[in-house]
Design an enzyme around this catalytic site. Structure first.
Site, PDB file in Angstrom:
ATOM      1  N   ASN A  63       0.804  -1.231   0.000  1.00  0.00           N
ATOM      2  CA  ASN A  63       0.000   0.000   0.000  1.00  0.00           C
ATOM      3  C   ASN A  63       0.829   1.269   0.000  1.00  0.00           C
ATOM      4  O   ASN A  63       0.290   2.370  -0.119  1.00  0.00           O
ATOM      5  CB  ASN A  63      -0.921   0.011   1.233  1.00  0.00           C
ATOM      6  CG  ASN A  63      -0.141   0.053   2.536  1.00  0.00           C
ATOM      7  OD1 ASN A  63       0.747  -0.770   2.751  1.00  0.00           O
ATOM      8  ND2 ASN A  63      -0.464   0.987   3.404  1.00  0.00           N
ATOM      9  N   THR A  64       2.144   1.152   0.125  1.00  0.00           N
ATOM     10  CA  THR A  64       2.975   2.351   0.206  1.00  0.00           C
ATOM     11  C   THR A  64       4.396   2.051  -0.264  1.00  0.00           C
ATOM     12  O   THR A  64       4.790   0.893  -0.408  1.00  0.00           O
ATOM     13  CB  THR A  64       3.008   2.884   1.662  1.00  0.00           C
ATOM     14  OG1 THR A  64       3.674   4.147   1.700  1.00  0.00           O
ATOM     15  CG2 THR A  64       3.734   1.922   2.578  1.00  0.00           C
ATOM     16  N   GLY A  67       6.678  -1.097  -2.201  1.00  0.00           N
ATOM     17  CA  GLY A  67       5.674  -2.145  -2.385  1.00  0.00           C
ATOM     18  C   GLY A  67       4.586  -1.695  -3.332  1.00  0.00           C
ATOM     19  O   GLY A  67       4.157  -2.448  -4.218  1.00  0.00           O
ATOM     20  N   TYR A 217      17.589  -4.016  13.743  1.00  0.00           N
ATOM     21  CA  TYR A 217      17.166  -3.914  12.338  1.00  0.00           C
ATOM     22  C   TYR A 217      18.159  -4.636  11.432  1.00  0.00           C
ATOM     23  O   TYR A 217      17.765  -5.419  10.555  1.00  0.00           O
ATOM     24  CB  TYR A 217      17.054  -2.449  11.926  1.00  0.00           C
ATOM     25  CG  TYR A 217      16.688  -2.265  10.474  1.00  0.00           C
ATOM     26  CD1 TYR A 217      15.426  -2.595  10.000  1.00  0.00           C
ATOM     27  CD2 TYR A 217      17.613  -1.771   9.553  1.00  0.00           C
ATOM     28  CE1 TYR A 217      15.090  -2.451   8.665  1.00  0.00           C
ATOM     29  CE2 TYR A 217      17.283  -1.609   8.217  1.00  0.00           C
ATOM     30  CZ  TYR A 217      16.022  -1.953   7.776  1.00  0.00           C
ATOM     31  OH  TYR A 217      15.701  -1.797   6.447  1.00  0.00           O
TER      32      TYR A 217
END
Length: 335
Positions: A63-64, A67, A217
């Site tokens: 959605n953002t 992606g 991360y």
């Protein structure tokens, strides 16, 4: 003497012209240098024309950011695209954009929260009921450098979302992916994996002994590469190929936690900072390359950057660590 007199009478004008020309030349050089630097930062662009009509694609976090750009491109190539997202309001809005920009109506939204293994299982069950095959799975969603937190199941957030959620999702969908062979699995990693050593197996799941946002991360991104390698080994002979990649430093929502820490600096230097990072469109190119490039049909388990094979760090090539991570992950998600 006459020429000399003319020169001396107009010396100030001549000096000004020379000075102005130097400024103009210097400006041109700077513009060319900046153009070259921006072109380098933008990285390789993928121009392959391969169509994937009739293929079914799932993109987590579609959605953002990269992606969404990946979804637009693959939809243009004729694929049926399913974007898997946590926030359905944002997902439905993004789906409308993707339909408009790609010209395709075959864009669908399904709810998926990678911080919840229950949600992952529910998503997989729904996909198995609604889809006959999955040709391309793009494990794209993730969180980056977030404050310490835990998933619904008690795992450290970055390890839980970036690795465990996708590990479980991929395994639950493997039968459909195998059924679609030749098919592909793409795991979006990061060059951040170079900033950490070997996996800290003793504390990687919960990180209750110590916590560094950046190290957690980096370790989660190392997991993406090791998972890809072990998955490739386990899928030998099935026709399913796997790829991990570094998309580049990109101006997306992924870095929102880092931006919050340096908000004033980011706002003051916004235009300078964005000059030195990729746009989502530029960052999506290696995603797209790994999803459709013909020359990768028989390649598997490798790491890519800027639409080309790259070499990850030594810990990312550790076959023993890859197997150990797989076994630990199976145990943690109760697979």
């Amino acid at each position: 003497m006459r020429i000399y007199s003319i020169i001396m009478e107009n010396i100030e004008t001549i000096q000004k012209c020379v000075f102005d020309h130097k400024i103009a030349l210097f400006t041109i050089i700077i513009i060319i240098a900046l153009w070259g630097l921006r072109k380098y930062i933008k990285g390789a662009m993928y121009y392959g024309k391969r169509r994937i009509d009739g293929k079914t694609v799932i993109i987590t976090g579609g959605n953002t950011g990269i992606g969404k750009e990946t979804a637009i491109d693959l939809a243009k190539r004729g694929a049926k695209v399913i974007i898997a997202c946590r926030d359905m309001t944002k997902a439905n809005s993004a789906a409308d954009d993707i339909k408009h920009l790609s010209g395709s109506k075959e864009i669908y939204v399904r709810q998926l929260d990678l911080a919840s293994l229950k949600s992952v299982r529910k998503f997989a069950e729904n996909i198995k009921k609604s889809e006959k095959k999955i040709d391309i799975l793009v494990n794209n969603a993730g969180v980056m450098a977030c404050p310490y937190g835990k998933t619904e199941d008690g795992f450290e957030m970055q390890f839980g979302v970036n690795h465990l959620g996708h590990f479980l999702l991929t395994n639950l969908l493997l039968d459909l992916i195998k059924k679609s062979a030749p098919s592909r699995i793409i795991n979006v990693s990061s060059i951040a994996h170079v900033f950490t050593g070997p996996l800290d197996f003793d504390d990687i799941a919960k990180r209750e002994k110590s916590y560094s946002e950046s190290r957690a991360y980096s370790q989660s991104k190392l997991c993406n590469i090791l998972f890809t390698k072990e998955l490739a080994s386990r899928l030998t002979g099935t026709g399913v190929t796997t790829y991990s990649l570094h998309p580049g430093s990109i101006n997306t929502e992924l870095a929102r936690h880092m931006r919050a820490k340096v908000k004033f600096i980011m706002e003051a230097l916004y235009f300078i900072i964005t000059f030195f990072i990729k746009t989502p469109y530029e960052g999506a190119q290696t995603n797209i390359y790994c999803a459709v490039e013909e020359s990768l049909d028989n390649e598997t388990g490798k790491y890519y950057c800027d639409c080309a094979e790259a070499t990850p760090t030594k810990p990312a090539l550790d076959v023993g660590a890859a197997k150990k991570l797989w076994e630990l992950s199976e145990k943690l998600v109760e697979l």
